[in-house]
Motif scaffolding. Sequence first.
Motif, short mmCIF file in Angstrom:
data_model
loop_
_atom_site.label_atom_id
_atom_site.label_comp_id
_atom_site.label_asym_id
_atom_site.label_seq_id
_atom_site.Cartn_x
_atom_site.Cartn_y
_atom_site.Cartn_z
N LEU A 68 -3.89 5.39 -12.92
CA LEU A 68 -3.50 4.45 -11.86
C LEU A 68 -4.15 3.10 -12.06
O LEU A 68 -3.52 2.05 -11.87
CB LEU A 68 -3.87 5.02 -10.49
N VAL A 98 -2.01 -4.26 -4.77
CA VAL A 98 -1.46 -2.91 -4.65
C VAL A 98 -2.59 -1.91 -4.44
O VAL A 98 -3.55 -1.85 -5.23
CB VAL A 98 -0.65 -2.54 -5.91
N SER A 99 -2.49 -1.13 -3.38
CA SER A 99 -3.52 -0.15 -3.05
C SER A 99 -2.87 1.18 -2.70
O SER A 99 -1.65 1.31 -2.62
CB SER A 99 -4.39 -0.66 -1.89
N LEU A 100 -3.72 2.17 -2.47
CA LEU A 100 -3.25 3.54 -2.25
C LEU A 100 -4.12 4.20 -1.20
O LEU A 100 -5.35 4.11 -1.25
CB LEU A 100 -3.35 4.32 -3.56
N LEU A 140 -3.25 -0.52 -10.35
CA LEU A 140 -3.68 -0.30 -8.97
C LEU A 140 -5.00 -1.01 -8.73
O LEU A 140 -5.92 -0.94 -9.54
CB LEU A 140 -3.83 1.21 -8.71
N THR A 177 3.12 -3.65 -9.81
CA THR A 177 2.14 -4.66 -10.21
C THR A 177 2.70 -5.64 -11.23
O THR A 177 2.10 -6.70 -11.48
CB THR A 177 0.88 -4.00 -10.81
N ARG A 231 0.85 -1.19 0.00
CA ARG A 231 0.00 0.00 0.00
C ARG A 231 0.88 1.24 0.00
O ARG A 231 1.75 1.39 0.85
CB ARG A 231 -0.93 0.04 1.21
N VAL A 261 3.69 2.38 -9.45
CA VAL A 261 2.59 1.41 -9.35
C VAL A 261 2.70 0.38 -10.46
O VAL A 261 2.57 -0.84 -10.23
CB VAL A 261 1.23 2.12 -9.41
#
Length: 329
Positions: free
Chosen positions: A110, A94-96, A115, A86, A66, A82
Motif C-alpha cells: 500500500l 489518500v488514507s485508509l 498510500l 494517487t 479516504r 490506491v
Amino acid sequence: MELGDNYGRVATDLRVSLTDRCNLRCSYCMPEEGLDWLEKQTLLTDDEIVRLIRVGVEQLGIREVRFTGGEPLLRRGLVDIVSRTTALVPRPEVSLTTNALGLSKLARPLAEAGLDRVNVSLDTVRPESFEEITRRDRFHDVVEGLAAAKAAGLGPVKVNAVLLRGLNDDQAPELLTWCLEHGYDLRFIEQMPLDAQHGWDRAAMVTAEEILASLQTRFDLSPAVEPRGSAPAELFLVDGGPATVGVIASVTRPFCGDCDRVRLTADGQVRNCLFAREESDLRTALRAGADDQELAQRWVLAMRGKLPGHGIDDPTFLQPDRPMSAIGG
C-alpha cells in the motif's frame, strides 16, 4: 464546479466505502452472526470506483480520499485502486481506515502504491477486552499491523478508539500510555448511533467530558494552539507536548458547521452526511452510460440537500437505516 451545500460548506474530503463486509463483529457495530451483505452485482467495480473518484478530483475539487469499509483490506483490488487514485492529477491525499487485520502483509504494498497514512480502529490494549468487544481473538494481529504500517512509513499512524460503558470505559489512560510508547496518535470517538442493531443509547454513551476526565487522572492536558478547522478531532497536548491526544465528540460537541466531507458507498450511493436518511444514486447513471459531466452534476445536486446538522439532539432524530459497516466512516 464544487460540492457546495446551501449553508456555505464545500466538501473536499471524500470517504469511499469499498465493501460492507468485515472480519470482526464489534458489539457496537453489528450482531455476532453478521449481517446480510450487499449483493455482489450491486457493488461498484474497481474501474467504477476509480472513475467516480476521478470525477470528484478532476471536476469537483476533492482533495482528500479516504478508503473505508466495512473493512477495506478485504477488497481484493485495494492496492490497485490506491495506486490509480494517487496517480490522479491533482494528486489527492489518500488514507485508509482499517481494523489492521492483514495490514502486516499489505502495509508495504500500500505504501508503494502511494498510500499516505492509515487510521486503525483499536478500542483496548487488553487482549481479553479486545476479544470481548470484537468477538474475535485477533488483538496481536492488530498490533502487528500497526507496527507494519509504521515501518512502511504510513504515518502519522492514528489509532481510533471507542469507549463502551462497562467494557473498556476505565481504559483511556492505559490506551494513551500504550500509544505514546509506540508512537501512534490516539483519537477517542464518542459512540455514535450507527449500530446495525439500533441499540445505541445516549445515556449509556461515554462522553467526551468523561473521556477527558479519565485521561486527566494520569496526564496533564492542555488545548492545542492550532485551530481545528474542519478536522473532527479536538486536540490536546499531553504533558505539555509535543504529543497530542484527540477527542471526536460527534454527539456532545458536534462540528457540523465546518464539515467538509462527502461519502460514496460501496454500491455507488452519495451520502452528504454520515447520518443522512436519504442517498443519491450514481451507480445507475454510471452504468446507463452517463458521461463525466452528468455524473458531476448529479453529485453537485446531491450535496444541495445536506442538512445544517446531524440532529442527534433533536427528539425527532431517526437513526439511518444503513449501519456504519455499510456507510463507511
